[in-house]
Design a protein around this motif. Sequence first.
Motif, PDB file in Angstrom:
ATOM      1  N   ARG A  98      41.537  31.412  50.623  1.00  0.00           N
ATOM      2  CA  ARG A  98      40.542  31.234  49.605  1.00  0.00           C
ATOM      3  C   ARG A  98      41.425  32.310  48.398  1.00  0.00           C
ATOM      4  O   ARG A  98      42.349  33.049  49.174  1.00  0.00           O
ATOM      5  CB  ARG A  98      39.271  31.665  49.198  1.00  0.00           C
ATOM      6  CG  ARG A  98      38.123  30.491  49.741  1.00  0.00           C
ATOM      7  CD  ARG A  98      38.227  29.217  49.107  1.00  0.00           C
ATOM      8  NE  ARG A  98      36.975  29.913  47.471  1.00  0.00           N
ATOM      9  CZ  ARG A  98      35.899  30.397  48.389  1.00  0.00           C
ATOM     10  NH1 ARG A  98      34.982  29.492  49.287  1.00  0.00           N
ATOM     11  NH2 ARG A  98      34.808  30.583  47.173  1.00  0.00           N
ATOM     12  N   ASP A  99      41.576  32.326  46.873  1.00  0.00           N
ATOM     13  CA  ASP A  99      41.676  32.867  46.141  1.00  0.00           C
ATOM     14  C   ASP A  99      40.894  33.469  45.413  1.00  0.00           C
ATOM     15  O   ASP A  99      41.098  34.054  44.003  1.00  0.00           O
ATOM     16  CB  ASP A  99      42.737  32.611  45.630  1.00  0.00           C
ATOM     17  CG  ASP A  99      42.794  31.526  44.643  1.00  0.00           C
ATOM     18  OD1 ASP A  99      41.117  31.041  44.312  1.00  0.00           O
ATOM     19  OD2 ASP A  99      44.163  31.319  44.034  1.00  0.00           O
ATOM     20  N   ASP A 100      39.535  32.704  45.642  1.00  0.00           N
ATOM     21  CA  ASP A 100      38.525  33.639  44.110  1.00  0.00           C
ATOM     22  C   ASP A 100      37.605  34.632  44.660  1.00  0.00           C
ATOM     23  O   ASP A 100      36.250  33.606  44.242  1.00  0.00           O
ATOM     24  CB  ASP A 100      38.328  32.253  43.706  1.00  0.00           C
ATOM     25  CG  ASP A 100      37.330  31.762  45.191  1.00  0.00           C
ATOM     26  OD1 ASP A 100      38.202  31.200  45.881  1.00  0.00           O
ATOM     27  OD2 ASP A 100      36.998  29.985  43.976  1.00  0.00           O
ATOM     28  N   VAL A 119      47.042  40.544  49.907  1.00  0.00           N
ATOM     29  CA  VAL A 119      47.292  39.477  49.460  1.00  0.00           C
ATOM     30  C   VAL A 119      48.402  38.302  49.914  1.00  0.00           C
ATOM     31  O   VAL A 119      49.245  39.169  50.640  1.00  0.00           O
ATOM     32  CB  VAL A 119      48.739  39.732  47.778  1.00  0.00           C
ATOM     33  CG1 VAL A 119      48.397  38.470  47.392  1.00  0.00           C
ATOM     34  CG2 VAL A 119      47.427  40.288  47.003  1.00  0.00           C
ATOM     35  N   ASP A 123      49.426  29.307  48.956  1.00  0.00           N
ATOM     36  CA  ASP A 123      47.904  29.241  48.403  1.00  0.00           C
ATOM     37  C   ASP A 123      47.739  27.781  48.177  1.00  0.00           C
ATOM     38  O   ASP A 123      48.684  26.666  47.882  1.00  0.00           O
ATOM     39  CB  ASP A 123      49.499  28.925  47.570  1.00  0.00           C
ATOM     40  CG  ASP A 123      48.547  28.661  45.564  1.00  0.00           C
ATOM     41  OD1 ASP A 123      47.560  28.505  45.593  1.00  0.00           O
ATOM     42  OD2 ASP A 123      49.226  28.081  44.771  1.00  0.00           O
ATOM     43  N   ASN A 126      47.511  25.632  45.081  1.00  0.00           N
ATOM     44  CA  ASN A 126      48.136  24.990  44.539  1.00  0.00           C
ATOM     45  C   ASN A 126      48.355  25.753  43.579  1.00  0.00           C
ATOM     46  O   ASN A 126      48.672  24.682  41.995  1.00  0.00           O
ATOM     47  CB  ASN A 126      49.004  23.786  44.846  1.00  0.00           C
ATOM     48  CG  ASN A 126      49.273  23.787  45.658  1.00  0.00           C
ATOM     49  OD1 ASN A 126      50.091  24.423  46.470  1.00  0.00           O
ATOM     50  ND2 ASN A 126      48.946  22.332  46.558  1.00  0.00           N
ATOM     51  N   ASP A 127      47.681  26.968  43.102  1.00  0.00           N
ATOM     52  CA  ASP A 127      46.863  26.913  41.356  1.00  0.00           C
ATOM     53  C   ASP A 127      48.191  28.239  41.115  1.00  0.00           C
ATOM     54  O   ASP A 127      48.065  29.115  39.977  1.00  0.00           O
ATOM     55  CB  ASP A 127      46.298  27.147  41.094  1.00  0.00           C
ATOM     56  CG  ASP A 127      45.669  28.991  42.582  1.00  0.00           C
ATOM     57  OD1 ASP A 127      46.384  29.264  43.042  1.00  0.00           O
ATOM     58  OD2 ASP A 127      44.476  29.445  41.809  1.00  0.00           O
ATOM     59  N   GLY A 128      49.064  28.811  41.878  1.00  0.00           N
ATOM     60  CA  GLY A 128      50.030  29.986  41.577  1.00  0.00           C
ATOM     61  C   GLY A 128      49.197  31.389  42.221  1.00  0.00           C
ATOM     62  O   GLY A 128      50.044  32.406  42.055  1.00  0.00           O
ATOM     63  N   ILE A 129      48.403  31.336  42.444  1.00  0.00           N
ATOM     64  CA  ILE A 129      47.159  32.444  43.024  1.00  0.00           C
ATOM     65  C   ILE A 129      47.545  32.334  45.048  1.00  0.00           C
ATOM     66  O   ILE A 129      46.940  31.726  45.697  1.00  0.00           O
ATOM     67  CB  ILE A 129      46.207  32.822  42.303  1.00  0.00           C
ATOM     68  CG1 ILE A 129      46.383  32.775  40.964  1.00  0.00           C
ATOM     69  CG2 ILE A 129      45.915  33.953  42.940  1.00  0.00           C
ATOM     70  CD1 ILE A 129      44.955  32.658  40.228  1.00  0.00           C
ATOM     71  N   PRO A 130      47.952  33.461  45.207  1.00  0.00           N
ATOM     72  CA  PRO A 130      48.057  33.013  46.838  1.00  0.00           C
ATOM     73  C   PRO A 130      46.754  33.675  47.514  1.00  0.00           C
ATOM     74  O   PRO A 130      46.557  34.417  46.441  1.00  0.00           O
ATOM     75  CB  PRO A 130      48.962  34.568  47.262  1.00  0.00           C
ATOM     76  CG  PRO A 130      49.076  35.208  45.700  1.00  0.00           C
ATOM     77  CD  PRO A 130      48.538  34.381  44.737  1.00  0.00           C
ATOM     78  N   ASN A 131      46.365  32.645  48.050  1.00  0.00           N
ATOM     79  CA  ASN A 131      45.360  33.093  49.597  1.00  0.00           C
ATOM     80  C   ASN A 131      44.992  34.447  49.586  1.00  0.00           C
ATOM     81  O   ASN A 131      45.989  35.464  49.838  1.00  0.00           O
ATOM     82  CB  ASN A 131      45.156  32.535  50.956  1.00  0.00           C
ATOM     83  CG  ASN A 131      45.754  30.974  50.591  1.00  0.00           C
ATOM     84  OD1 ASN A 131      44.839  30.772  49.292  1.00  0.00           O
ATOM     85  ND2 ASN A 131      45.428  30.454  51.422  1.00  0.00           N
ATOM     86  N   GLN A 132      43.878  34.945  49.848  1.00  0.00           N
ATOM     87  CA  GLN A 132      43.810  36.509  49.987  1.00  0.00           C
ATOM     88  C   GLN A 132      43.280  36.433  51.541  1.00  0.00           C
ATOM     89  O   GLN A 132      42.649  35.743  52.430  1.00  0.00           O
ATOM     90  CB  GLN A 132      41.872  36.512  49.554  1.00  0.00           C
ATOM     91  CG  GLN A 132      41.830  37.055  47.926  1.00  0.00           C
ATOM     92  CD  GLN A 132      40.454  37.106  47.276  1.00  0.00           C
ATOM     93  OE1 GLN A 132      39.767  35.789  47.129  1.00  0.00           O
ATOM     94  NE2 GLN A 132      39.950  38.099  47.180  1.00  0.00           N
TER      95      GLN A 132
END
Length: 224
Positions: A98-100, A119, A123, A126-132
Amino acid sequence: MKIQKSVFILVVLFLSLGLFLPLQAAPLALMKIKVHANTDGSYTYKIKLNNLGPILPELTTPADHTIFDWNTGIEYNAGDKVLDDDENIVLFGIDTGRDDISIWDIHDGHSRFEGAEEVGFLDSDNDGIPNQTIGWHLPFFGWTLDDTIRPHTKLKEISFKADARITHFIYWVGGSDDATIWIDQDIMIEDRFGIYNASRGEYSSVFFEREIHVKKLKRGRKHR
């Protein structure tokens, strides 16, 4: 131990990329995660990590395996190299996928491992924000084999809190049979199998990764 902070960061980055040992290897470690719902709407994830011992003996890299050193542009032959140099766990972590979400209150199980949110490089959406991710590793200097998770021993009471219910994670472990996995004067490279000493022609540490499903919530049990 002769290893710099930047080296451990590189190790974690390669682990986060998902470039790991193939699953024909016997498990290096077994991780279990349980989740509890808290009264404030958050979730507590409790982790146990059991070192099951080395992977299958005589497991090797493919005969034609090579490693490219991006710093020098040189490609090294690393075929048929033994991958059982992983007896003691020196680092481990989880990818939330997840990234959110918010993560806090990370505990280290009364050990010398230090946990922190990081970080990732995957991803999942695939929204350009890497997973946490959360990674636990030994201090950058001054640890001994007694501080590692030795074969057939467990690390308990590792935990963290998050504001979301996560059903599965990817977990990774990094292992070695000694406390020197990076030698500055040698040619050291990381790849999907571990940390490779090109000067000596051997892997000094082996990586391993698997997916894990979180055990379901138990009704009537709430934790702050």
